[in-house]
Design a protein around this motif. Structure first.
Motif, short mmCIF file in Angstrom:
data_model
loop_
_atom_site.label_atom_id
_atom_site.label_comp_id
_atom_site.label_asym_id
_atom_site.label_seq_id
_atom_site.Cartn_x
_atom_site.Cartn_y
_atom_site.Cartn_z
N ARG A 79 -0.45 40.19 -57.97
CA ARG A 79 0.08 41.46 -57.51
C ARG A 79 1.60 41.34 -57.38
O ARG A 79 2.09 40.41 -56.74
CB ARG A 79 -0.54 41.82 -56.16
N LYS A 82 6.34 45.43 -54.13
CA LYS A 82 6.88 46.78 -54.28
C LYS A 82 8.32 46.71 -54.79
O LYS A 82 8.77 47.56 -55.54
CB LYS A 82 6.83 47.55 -52.96
N THR A 102 9.65 44.71 -56.91
CA THR A 102 9.64 44.60 -58.36
C THR A 102 9.23 45.91 -59.01
O THR A 102 9.84 46.36 -59.99
CB THR A 102 8.69 43.46 -58.80
N ASP A 103 8.20 46.53 -58.46
CA ASP A 103 7.74 47.84 -58.93
C ASP A 103 8.90 48.84 -58.89
O ASP A 103 9.18 49.53 -59.88
CB ASP A 103 6.58 48.31 -58.06
N TYR A 104 9.58 48.89 -57.78
CA TYR A 104 10.69 49.84 -57.62
C TYR A 104 11.84 49.51 -58.57
O TYR A 104 12.49 50.41 -59.10
CB TYR A 104 11.18 49.88 -56.18
N ARG A 111 10.94 50.88 -61.85
CA ARG A 111 11.09 52.35 -61.81
C ARG A 111 12.55 52.76 -61.93
O ARG A 111 12.87 53.73 -62.62
CB ARG A 111 10.51 52.92 -60.52
#
Length: 145
Positions: free
Chosen positions: A2, A5, A7-9, A12
């Protein structure tokens, strides 16, 4: 596996910035509103992406951010490696804190290490450009004209 966040952001931010029209700058407030992410948190992410020379920040009233490289030159695997600080999937991945008694005979660490390598190997096959093949649809979903 997983991703954080953070990295996710970061991904994005890169997608949003790359989705802007040529010459158009993105800004922290706009990204914050589109993705419902706090501006303070985005500031840290933008700072990190700038340090990694993936984006450029332009100060001033008409400032903002833009990509520092072409989307084809931004590898997703490299971004994930740079943004993630912990790929220790299990206790035994970190020698200093490993107290598992079966470590000397356990094969799970090897299996998970192989899986992690495969995960990163797949990400290494893609660039930011690959994530923008539906750029117009992304722009519409993000409210960009």
């Amino acid at each position: 596996m997983r991703l954080k966040k953070y990295t996710d952001y970061a991904l994005r931010v890169l997608i949003f910035t790359a989705s802007k029209q040529e010459g158009e700058l993105a800004n922290k407030k706009e990204i914050s509103q589109v993705f419902h992410i706090s501006e303070n948190h985005l500031g840290k992410i933008i700072h990190e992406l700038n340090k990694l020379e993936l984006i450029e920040t332009l100060r001033g009233r008409s400032g903002g951010i833009r990509l520092a490289k072409t989307p084809a030159d931004i590898n997703i695997g490299q971004v994930v490696r740079a943004m993630e600080d912990d790929f220790h999937l299990l206790e035994c991945f970190h020698c200093a804190t490993n107290y598992c008694v079966i470590t000397p005979a356990c094969r799970l660490k090897g299996v998970l290490h192989e899986a992690l390598r495969a995960f990163l190997s797949v990400l290494d096959k893609y660039t930011l450009e690959d994530l923008l093949t539906n750029k117009q649809e992304l722009r519409e979903l993000m409210g960009l004209k």
